[in-house]
Design a protein around this motif. Structure first.
Motif, PDB file in Angstrom:
ATOM      1  N   GLY A  32     -51.556  49.274 -10.584  1.00 14.94           N
ATOM      2  CA  GLY A  32     -52.765  48.453 -10.557  1.00 14.94           C
ATOM      3  C   GLY A  32     -52.658  47.437  -9.436  1.00 14.94           C
ATOM      4  N   LEU A  33     -53.715  47.352  -8.643  1.00 18.70           N
ATOM      5  CA  LEU A  33     -53.744  46.354  -7.569  1.00 18.70           C
ATOM      6  C   LEU A  33     -55.063  45.613  -7.672  1.00 18.70           C
ATOM      7  N   VAL A  34     -54.972  44.334  -7.954  1.00 15.31           N
ATOM      8  CA  VAL A  34     -56.203  43.559  -8.162  1.00 15.31           C
ATOM      9  C   VAL A  34     -56.139  42.247  -7.392  1.00 15.31           C
ATOM     10  N   GLY A  35     -57.311  41.727  -7.116  1.00 11.12           N
ATOM     11  CA  GLY A  35     -57.379  40.463  -6.396  1.00 11.12           C
ATOM     12  C   GLY A  35     -58.337  39.507  -7.073  1.00 11.12           C
ATOM     13  N   ALA A  36     -58.095  38.234  -6.874  1.00 14.57           N
ATOM     14  CA  ALA A  36     -59.013  37.207  -7.360  1.00 14.57           C
ATOM     15  C   ALA A  36     -59.861  36.734  -6.179  1.00 14.57           C
ATOM     16  N   ILE A 121     -53.194  50.954 -16.105  1.00 17.18           N
ATOM     17  CA  ILE A 121     -53.431  51.954 -17.151  1.00 17.18           C
ATOM     18  C   ILE A 121     -54.487  52.949 -16.687  1.00 17.18           C
ATOM     19  N   SER A 122     -55.534  52.429 -16.084  1.00 17.49           N
ATOM     20  CA  SER A 122     -56.601  53.289 -15.568  1.00 17.49           C
ATOM     21  C   SER A 122     -56.057  54.277 -14.536  1.00 17.49           C
ATOM     22  N   PRO A 144     -64.046  52.485 -16.644  1.00 19.41           N
ATOM     23  CA  PRO A 144     -64.600  52.690 -15.299  1.00 19.41           C
ATOM     24  C   PRO A 144     -64.799  51.401 -14.514  1.00 19.41           C
ATOM     25  N   LYS A 145     -65.122  50.334 -15.180  1.00 16.02           N
ATOM     26  CA  LYS A 145     -65.311  49.031 -14.556  1.00 16.02           C
ATOM     27  C   LYS A 145     -64.101  48.619 -13.723  1.00 16.02           C
ATOM     28  N   ILE A 146     -62.921  48.997 -14.194  1.00 17.19           N
ATOM     29  CA  ILE A 146     -61.677  48.575 -13.549  1.00 17.19           C
ATOM     30  C   ILE A 146     -61.522  49.203 -12.166  1.00 17.19           C
ATOM     31  N   GLU A 147     -62.035  50.404 -12.006  1.00 18.80           N
ATOM     32  CA  GLU A 147     -61.940  51.058 -10.703  1.00 18.80           C
ATOM     33  C   GLU A 147     -62.608  50.202  -9.629  1.00 18.80           C
ATOM     34  N   VAL A 148     -63.690  49.582  -9.982  1.00 18.90           N
ATOM     35  CA  VAL A 148     -64.415  48.731  -9.040  1.00 18.90           C
ATOM     36  C   VAL A 148     -63.543  47.562  -8.616  1.00 18.90           C
ATOM     37  N   GLU A 149     -62.861  46.977  -9.607  1.00 24.08           N
ATOM     38  CA  GLU A 149     -61.985  45.842  -9.306  1.00 24.08           C
ATOM     39  C   GLU A 149     -60.845  46.262  -8.393  1.00 24.08           C
ATOM     40  N   THR A 150     -60.346  47.467  -8.602  1.00 22.44           N
ATOM     41  CA  THR A 150     -59.252  47.973  -7.766  1.00 22.44           C
ATOM     42  C   THR A 150     -59.713  48.103  -6.327  1.00 22.44           C
TER      43      THR A 150
END
Ligand code: FES
Length: 158
Positions: A32-36, A121-122, A144-150
């Motif tokens: 998982g790679l996410v940014g604020a 997890i996604s 699916p929402k998480i893909e957008v954040e990635t």
């Protein structure tokens, strides 16, 4: 002073648990790679899943961010080890913020950790679609929402 970090934050910040990386292409690893967007801080979280029982057998993180973000991800790695994917997907940032006594202005730092585990997890489910079928417990719908954040996070690091 009121502005100093809570001792639990400092403990994780000074001795972060489970810092590191795993091979991204390993089928048993979810990344998982996410940014604020507000501050530009970025968090990478990786989980290794035991395919026999869908539990998290290992977890590593790298956070380029503030002390609260580092502490949130460090604490998260301790929290999710041994959990099933379904349990880990239900972790709320408020649990992390409460444990670390984060002030309201630092809530988004713990949100980064929640986003990171969901994104990992996604990613694991994308690589192992069958795992998702056997592990659907009502949390799958929010994935699916998480893909957008990635995607957002990747753009932020570019
Ligand atoms: Fe942005 Fe902490 S200030 S993650």
């Amino acid at each position: 002073s009121k502005r100093s970090y809570h001792e639990k934050v400092l403990d994780h910040y000074n001795k972060p648990r489970n810092v590191g990386s795993m091979a991204k292409n390993d089928t048993d690893v979810g990344t998982g790679l996410v940014g604020a967007p507000a501050c530009g801080d970025v968090m990478k979280l990786q989980i290794r899943v035991d395919p026999n029982d869908n539990t998290i057998s290992d977890v590593k993180f790298k956070t380029f961010g503030c002390g609260s973000a580092i502490a949130s991800s460090s604490y998260l790695t301790e929290l999710v080890r041994g959990m099933t994917l379904e349990q880990a997907a239900r972790i709320k940032n408020t649990e992390i913020a409460k444990e670390l006594c984060l002030p309201p202005v630092k809530l988004h730092c713990s949100m980064l950790a929640e986003d990171a585990i969901k994104s990992a997890i996604s990613n694991y489910y994308t690589k192992n679609p069958k795992a998702k079928v056997t592990d659907l417990g009502g949390t799958g719908a929010s994935m699916p929402k998480i893909e957008v954040e990635t995607v957002t996070a990747s753009a932020a690091t570019a």
